[in-house]
Design a protein around this motif. Structure first.
Motif, PDB file in Angstrom:
ATOM      1  N   LEU A  48      24.060  46.743  79.725  1.00  0.00           N
ATOM      2  CA  LEU A  48      22.929  45.815  79.769  1.00  0.00           C
ATOM      3  C   LEU A  48      21.600  46.539  79.627  1.00  0.00           C
ATOM      4  O   LEU A  48      20.648  46.015  79.024  1.00  0.00           O
ATOM      5  CB  LEU A  48      22.972  45.009  81.068  1.00  0.00           C
ATOM      6  CG  LEU A  48      24.063  43.922  81.120  1.00  0.00           C
ATOM      7  CD1 LEU A  48      23.932  43.110  82.391  1.00  0.00           C
ATOM      8  CD2 LEU A  48      23.985  42.998  79.916  1.00  0.00           C
ATOM      9  N   LYS A  49      21.511  47.737  80.178  1.00  0.00           N
ATOM     10  CA  LYS A  49      20.259  48.478  80.008  1.00  0.00           C
ATOM     11  C   LYS A  49      20.058  48.899  78.556  1.00  0.00           C
ATOM     12  O   LYS A  49      18.940  48.924  78.042  1.00  0.00           O
ATOM     13  CB  LYS A  49      20.257  49.697  80.916  1.00  0.00           C
ATOM     14  CG  LYS A  49      20.060  49.324  82.383  1.00  0.00           C
ATOM     15  CD  LYS A  49      19.940  50.543  83.260  1.00  0.00           C
ATOM     16  CE  LYS A  49      19.697  50.128  84.717  1.00  0.00           C
ATOM     17  NZ  LYS A  49      19.579  51.296  85.602  1.00  0.00           N
ATOM     18  N   ALA A  50      21.191  49.219  77.886  1.00  0.00           N
ATOM     19  CA  ALA A  50      21.083  49.532  76.450  1.00  0.00           C
ATOM     20  C   ALA A  50      20.657  48.299  75.670  1.00  0.00           C
ATOM     21  O   ALA A  50      19.827  48.379  74.734  1.00  0.00           O
ATOM     22  CB  ALA A  50      22.433  50.058  75.950  1.00  0.00           C
ATOM     23  N   GLU A  51      21.223  47.127  76.071  1.00  0.00           N
ATOM     24  CA  GLU A  51      20.801  45.886  75.430  1.00  0.00           C
ATOM     25  C   GLU A  51      19.326  45.615  75.696  1.00  0.00           C
ATOM     26  O   GLU A  51      18.573  45.157  74.793  1.00  0.00           O
ATOM     27  CB  GLU A  51      21.646  44.718  75.953  1.00  0.00           C
ATOM     28  CG  GLU A  51      23.113  44.774  75.599  1.00  0.00           C
ATOM     29  CD  GLU A  51      23.366  44.365  74.151  1.00  0.00           C
ATOM     30  OE1 GLU A  51      22.407  43.974  73.456  1.00  0.00           O
ATOM     31  OE2 GLU A  51      24.527  44.478  73.715  1.00  0.00           O
ATOM     32  N   ALA A  52      18.864  45.883  76.917  1.00  0.00           N
ATOM     33  CA  ALA A  52      17.446  45.651  77.238  1.00  0.00           C
ATOM     34  C   ALA A  52      16.547  46.530  76.379  1.00  0.00           C
ATOM     35  O   ALA A  52      15.483  46.077  75.890  1.00  0.00           O
ATOM     36  CB  ALA A  52      17.206  45.922  78.720  1.00  0.00           C
ATOM     37  N   GLU A  53      16.934  47.772  76.158  1.00  0.00           N
ATOM     38  CA  GLU A  53      16.138  48.658  75.318  1.00  0.00           C
ATOM     39  C   GLU A  53      16.109  48.160  73.873  1.00  0.00           C
ATOM     40  O   GLU A  53      15.074  48.237  73.185  1.00  0.00           O
ATOM     41  CB  GLU A  53      16.709  50.074  75.366  1.00  0.00           C
ATOM     42  CG  GLU A  53      16.531  50.749  76.723  1.00  0.00           C
ATOM     43  CD  GLU A  53      17.154  52.126  76.757  1.00  0.00           C
ATOM     44  OE1 GLU A  53      17.755  52.525  75.718  1.00  0.00           O
ATOM     45  OE2 GLU A  53      17.082  52.792  77.803  1.00  0.00           O
ATOM     46  N   GLY A  98      16.577  42.556  84.867  1.00  0.00           N
ATOM     47  CA  GLY A  98      15.206  42.105  84.586  1.00  0.00           C
ATOM     48  C   GLY A  98      14.252  43.283  84.568  1.00  0.00           C
ATOM     49  O   GLY A  98      14.328  44.146  85.448  1.00  0.00           O
ATOM     50  N   GLU A  99      13.359  43.347  83.546  1.00  0.00           N
ATOM     51  CA  GLU A  99      12.412  44.448  83.433  1.00  0.00           C
ATOM     52  C   GLU A  99      11.015  43.911  83.139  1.00  0.00           C
ATOM     53  O   GLU A  99      10.849  42.903  82.438  1.00  0.00           O
ATOM     54  CB  GLU A  99      12.830  45.423  82.315  1.00  0.00           C
ATOM     55  CG  GLU A  99      14.121  46.142  82.605  1.00  0.00           C
ATOM     56  CD  GLU A  99      14.435  47.185  81.554  1.00  0.00           C
ATOM     57  OE1 GLU A  99      13.650  47.272  80.577  1.00  0.00           O
ATOM     58  OE2 GLU A  99      15.452  47.895  81.694  1.00  0.00           O
ATOM     59  N   LEU A 123      11.320  40.622  80.641  1.00  0.00           N
ATOM     60  CA  LEU A 123      12.518  40.500  79.838  1.00  0.00           C
ATOM     61  C   LEU A 123      13.722  40.359  80.773  1.00  0.00           C
ATOM     62  O   LEU A 123      13.934  41.186  81.660  1.00  0.00           O
ATOM     63  CB  LEU A 123      12.716  41.728  78.941  1.00  0.00           C
ATOM     64  CG  LEU A 123      13.980  41.740  78.077  1.00  0.00           C
ATOM     65  CD1 LEU A 123      13.953  40.590  77.068  1.00  0.00           C
ATOM     66  CD2 LEU A 123      14.143  43.077  77.383  1.00  0.00           C
ATOM     67  N   PHE A 124      14.509  39.303  80.549  1.00  0.00           N
ATOM     68  CA  PHE A 124      15.706  39.044  81.368  1.00  0.00           C
ATOM     69  C   PHE A 124      16.937  39.014  80.485  1.00  0.00           C
ATOM     70  O   PHE A 124      16.922  38.420  79.397  1.00  0.00           O
ATOM     71  CB  PHE A 124      15.576  37.696  82.091  1.00  0.00           C
ATOM     72  CG  PHE A 124      14.498  37.660  83.129  1.00  0.00           C
ATOM     73  CD1 PHE A 124      14.739  38.118  84.413  1.00  0.00           C
ATOM     74  CD2 PHE A 124      13.234  37.148  82.817  1.00  0.00           C
ATOM     75  CE1 PHE A 124      13.740  38.076  85.368  1.00  0.00           C
ATOM     76  CE2 PHE A 124      12.246  37.109  83.782  1.00  0.00           C
ATOM     77  CZ  PHE A 124      12.494  37.578  85.060  1.00  0.00           C
ATOM     78  N   LEU A 125      18.017  39.671  80.981  1.00  0.00           N
ATOM     79  CA  LEU A 125      19.311  39.627  80.326  1.00  0.00           C
ATOM     80  C   LEU A 125      20.360  39.222  81.365  1.00  0.00           C
ATOM     81  O   LEU A 125      20.337  39.709  82.499  1.00  0.00           O
ATOM     82  CB  LEU A 125      19.717  40.986  79.747  1.00  0.00           C
ATOM     83  CG  LEU A 125      18.950  41.504  78.537  1.00  0.00           C
ATOM     84  CD1 LEU A 125      17.704  42.263  79.006  1.00  0.00           C
ATOM     85  CD2 LEU A 125      19.816  42.414  77.678  1.00  0.00           C
TER      86      LEU A 125
END
Length: 429
Positions: free
Chosen positions: A44-49, A108-109, A118-120
């Motif tokens: 998910l963090k890779a997706e957020a980036e 969330g970031e 940004l939310f995933l």
């Protein structure tokens, strides 16, 4: 009650298998949780980036699929536009959230370029259901492994103990004697072979010891009978001369009676030492006559004993089929022990099938009482060094004679008011 070695070994093996199973289950469980953490922290963090890069390039589009949802909330816009599970989150945020029957991993970031949030959210309900199924399967596997472990522990313990049981049976079936069978040494394990060989060496030494003891008994039998025969011949010569006065003849009769008693006692002692029964000497006797004759001999031999022994008998005609010499030795040793430990009178009671010998001394030592009252008769095989001396030679003979006759020895009383021995007579007519 002492536990069985087989049970102890089976419990130990089962405990080891159970501990291994539990450790394996814990490792699998930790691995499953690590997979979730990997998805949350890496995927998910890779997706957020990735989506952050799209926002910077102006190519971002909100995404909502069956498994993934991505939303960007520009700075200043109300959170009411967001789904409920994204609202009121303190960023940065990374956590597993349950919404009804659905389980989401939410990240969330707070972004600065462009400015916003940004939310995933990734739906891992299927994985959670699979995890529950996996845990159920693991529980079933653990139960099956424990069942298998129990069977393996029982059968394994039995297999490992089998040679030990065989060795134990052979040792228990070994009967002491002058010729004892050696136990087998054909074991696969070196330790059992060493034990068997050591026991065989012990049997060989025991056989040699028994053989030496038998040789000594035979020699003692010859050496003791020879002087008695000489004394008997000398008495016969004195009687044939007919030169003795009436008083001397009475004294001579006492000497002959004492010598005959000594001969009988010698035979009895040798018989006890050989641990062999001789049925040829068994005959029916009147118990009162043997007791009274023994008392008369004691009083003639020790004048200070005269008048100290009182006899009470309500069964004057009691007859017993047994060894007269053994009975005489039994009664004499009981009376001598009683006379030796008190200056007061000694009572002998013959009541039905019991003989009671009672003194009024200070009682026997506790160790002697316990030893004489034990179920197992004292012998060289089960006594500690020095134990016979504490029980006195006379009482040892009493116990051995009772054992040989099959009579029961009971210490009815032993305290500061005196000691009473009860002999329960069997084989009476």
């Amino acid at each position: 009650m002492k536990s069985s070695l087989t049970q102890r070994l089976a419990r130990t093996l089962f405990f080891l298998i159970a501990a291994t199973t539990a450790t394996s289950m814990i490792i699998v469980e930790v691995f499953v949780y690590d997979v979730e953490d990997t998805i949350l922290d890496l995927e998910l963090k890779a997706e957020a980036e990735y989506f952050t890069e799209q926002l910077r390039e102006g190519r971002f589009q909100p995404i909502k699929t069956a498994q993934l949802e991505v939303i960007f909330l520009p700075e200043g816009e109300a959170e009411a536009l967001l789904p409920e599970y994204f609202r009121s989150r303190h960023l940065p945020f990374s956590q597993e959230v349950e919404i009804g029957q659905t389980t989401l991993l939410i990240v969330g970031e707070q972004l600065e370029s462009p400015d916003g949030k940004l939310f995933l959210a990734q739906d891992i309900t299927i994985m959670e259901n699979r995890e529950a199924l996996v845990q159920l399967a693991l529980a079933g596997v653990a139960g099956f492994m424990l069942l298998i472990g129990f069977i393996v522990a029982r059968s394994g313990a039995g297999y490992l103990i089998r040679p030990f049981k065989k060795l134990t049976r052979e040792v228990l079936n070994t009967t002491p004697g002058s010729s004892m069978l050696q136990i087998t040494t054909d074991y696969r394990d070196r330790e059992f072979c060493d034990i068997a060989q050591a026991f065989n060496r012990f049997l060989s030494e025991l056989e040699h010891h028994i053989e030496r003891e038998k040789s000594f008994v035979k020699l003692a039998s010859h050496e003791l009978r020879t002087p008695l025969a000489v004394m008997s011949g000398a008495l016969n010569v004195l009687e044939q001369r007919q030169s003795l006065s009436a008083a001397d003849q009475k004294t001579l009769a006492r000497i002959r009676r004492a010598m005959q008693t000594m001969r009988d006692d010698t035979e009895v002692l040798l018989e006890l030492a050989r641990s062999e029964a001789t049925e040829s000497d068994v005959r029916t006797i009147v118990l009162q006559e043997v007791v009274q004759n023994t008392i008369d001999d004691l009083e003639h031999g020790q004048p200070d004993h005269a008048g100290r022994i009182t006899v009470y008998n309500n069964s004057p005609g009691l007859r017993v089929t047994t060894h007269p010499a053994l009975v005489r030795m039994l009664v004499r040793n009981l009376l001598q022990n009683a006379l030796r430990h008190t200056r007061a009178e000694v009572e002998v009671r013959m009541i039905e099938n019991r003989i009671s010998v009672r003194d009024f001394g200070s009682g026997l030592p506790i160790k002697v009482t316990e030893r004489l009252s034990s179920v197992v008769a004292p012998s060289a095989n089960n006594s500690k060094p020095g134990e016979f001396s504490s029980a006195t030679f006379g009482l040892l003979i009493v116990r051995l004679v009772c054992e040989r006759l099959g009579w029961d020895l009971e210490i009815a009383q032993s305290d500061n008011e005196g000691t009473e021995f009860l002999i329960h007579v069997h084989n009476f007519v």
